[in-house]
Design an enzyme around this catalytic site. Structure first.
Site, PDB file in Angstrom:
ATOM      1  N   VAL A  12      59.915 -26.535  10.725  1.00  0.00           N
ATOM      2  CA  VAL A  12      59.276 -26.814  12.006  1.00  0.00           C
ATOM      3  C   VAL A  12      60.297 -27.329  13.014  1.00  0.00           C
ATOM      4  CG1 VAL A  12      57.524 -28.198  13.188  1.00  0.00           C
ATOM      5  CG2 VAL A  12      57.039 -27.232  10.929  1.00  0.00           C
ATOM      6  N   ALA A  59      60.614 -35.222   7.504  1.00  0.00           N
ATOM      7  CA  ALA A  59      59.697 -35.735   6.480  1.00  0.00           C
ATOM      8  C   ALA A  59      60.334 -35.584   5.108  1.00  0.00           C
ATOM      9  CB  ALA A  59      58.370 -34.991   6.517  1.00  0.00           C
ATOM     10  N   THR A  61      59.482 -34.046   1.845  1.00  0.00           N
ATOM     11  CA  THR A  61      58.499 -33.028   1.477  1.00  0.00           C
ATOM     12  C   THR A  61      58.598 -32.553   0.025  1.00  0.00           C
ATOM     13  OG1 THR A  61      59.977 -31.292   2.306  1.00  0.00           O
ATOM     14  CG2 THR A  61      58.338 -32.167   3.842  1.00  0.00           C
ATOM     15  N   TYR A  98      53.913 -34.816  12.610  1.00  0.00           N
ATOM     16  CA  TYR A  98      53.282 -33.780  11.786  1.00  0.00           C
ATOM     17  C   TYR A  98      52.900 -34.342  10.430  1.00  0.00           C
ATOM     18  CZ  TYR A  98      55.280 -31.045  15.500  1.00  0.00           C
ATOM     19  OH  TYR A  98      55.602 -30.578  16.750  1.00  0.00           O
ATOM     20  N   THR A 100      49.833 -33.543   6.958  1.00  0.00           N
ATOM     21  CA  THR A 100      49.585 -32.544   5.928  1.00  0.00           C
ATOM     22  C   THR A 100      48.141 -32.512   5.441  1.00  0.00           C
ATOM     23  OG1 THR A 100      50.185 -31.951   3.638  1.00  0.00           O
ATOM     24  CG2 THR A 100      50.345 -34.257   4.232  1.00  0.00           C
ATOM     25  N   ASP A 101      47.752 -31.368   4.896  1.00  0.00           N
ATOM     26  CA  ASP A 101      46.459 -31.231   4.229  1.00  0.00           C
ATOM     27  C   ASP A 101      46.384 -32.092   2.971  1.00  0.00           C
ATOM     28  OD1 ASP A 101      48.443 -28.941   3.592  1.00  0.00           O
ATOM     29  OD2 ASP A 101      47.204 -29.034   1.792  1.00  0.00           O
ATOM     30  N   TYR A 124      53.158 -38.109  -2.342  1.00  0.00           N
ATOM     31  CA  TYR A 124      53.476 -37.474  -1.059  1.00  0.00           C
ATOM     32  C   TYR A 124      52.316 -37.615  -0.085  1.00  0.00           C
ATOM     33  CZ  TYR A 124      53.966 -33.680   2.324  1.00  0.00           C
ATOM     34  OH  TYR A 124      54.020 -32.938   3.488  1.00  0.00           O
TER      35      TYR A 124
END
Length: 292
Positions: A12, A59, A61, A98, A100-101, A124
């Site tokens: 991103v 982030a 990740t 940003y 996350t789901d 996470y």
């Protein structure tokens, strides 16, 4: 306007440096120039850069590694966003972040709305949720975009993993009981740019729009569906592809639990900004055509 972008080497972040370039002077940083894990010096370094807008695309990740690197994941995903939000508050500037789901537990089969109960299944997800809460508590000018299954033509992601495995694998087993929506990193960046443009046109924008928004592609897919479509497009281009076999999550254990349902409801994004992403299959075909 001076726009600070963190995580410029990520999927991103890389796209943001291009999509936001027409909106101001870009200060794009990576872990070498602005290490979010070094929280003790983060505020001072950001103040020196003197941004008018902070866009935090950095982030931690590594979902499975986070189970054993909890302190590092917390620093980058929770404490650093809190510090960035505090700096933004002190400077009276906005922060875009940003998430996350993975803040959801993945139960049910309906797409998650922004106000649905959060219940992360792994470290996470818990650290990303902590980052969200820290920002909302520290800042009154912010946007948090939750996205899912991010991929692009570059970087470490599912698309590139499948393309790499296709070179020397005859058969592949892919999980079919986790569903979500593949989301192109370029679209995330472009939506961000359009929202920033809208903020320049409304004097009360941050008072009326600050909050959490879901931002993902349209449609529904399992990881198996995603892989099948990738290989269908590769085969159409004349490439040899593996034969796929669907398996369950139980057949493919990982250190971190994954949500079975990662579908995000993007209605709020459409209502507030009149923006929506196209169907994931259409987007994937475009990306893999090489025209992107």
């Amino acid at each position: 306007m001076r726009i600070l972008i963190t995580g410029k080497r990520g999927q991103v972040g890389h796209e943001l440096t291009k999509s936001l370039s027409c909106l101001g002077d870009i200060i794009a940083t990576d872990s070498q120039t602005l290490d979010l894990s070094k929280t003790e010096e983060l505020a001072e370094k950001v103040e020196i850069l003197a941004p008018d807008l902070i866009v935090n695309a950095a982030a931690y990740t590594a979902v499975d590694k986070a189970e054993t690197e909890q302190e590092l994941a917390y620093k980058v995903n929770a404490l650093a966003p809190q510090i960035l939000a505090e700096v933004a508050k002190n400077r009276d500037i906005p922060l875009i972040h940003y998430s996350t789901d993975y803040v959801f537990n993945g139960s049910g089969d309906k797409a998650w709305t922004e106000d649905a109960e959060t219940q992360p299944l792994n470290v996470y997800g818990r650290t990303k949720l902590a980052g969200e809460l820290a920002i909302s508590n520290a800042s009154d000018k912010y946007l948090i975009f939750r996205t899912s299954w991010v991929y692009g033509a570059r970087g470490a992601n599912f698309l590139n993993t499948m393309k790499r495995l296709a070179i020397d694998k005859v058969q592949l087993s892919i999980v079919h009981d986790q569903v979500g929506t593949p989301t192109w990193a370029r679209h995330i960046a472009d939506v961000t740019a359009q929202v920033i443009s809208q903020s320049h046109q409304q004097t009360d924008f941050w008072q009326s729009h600050s909050g959490v928004y879901h931002l993902s592609g349209a449609g529904r897919a399992s990881w198996f569906d995603f892989a099948q479509q990738i290989f269908n497009l590769m085969a159409a281009q004349g490439h040899s592809v593996p034969k796929l076999h669907p398996i369950t999550t139980r057949d493919y254990p990982t250190p971190a639990n994954r949500p079975a349902n990662s579908l995000l409801d993007n209605t709020k994004l459409k209502q507030h900004f009149d923006l929506a992403l196209p169907d994931w299959q259409t987007t994937l075909e475009w990306v893999m055509s090489g025209k992107e």
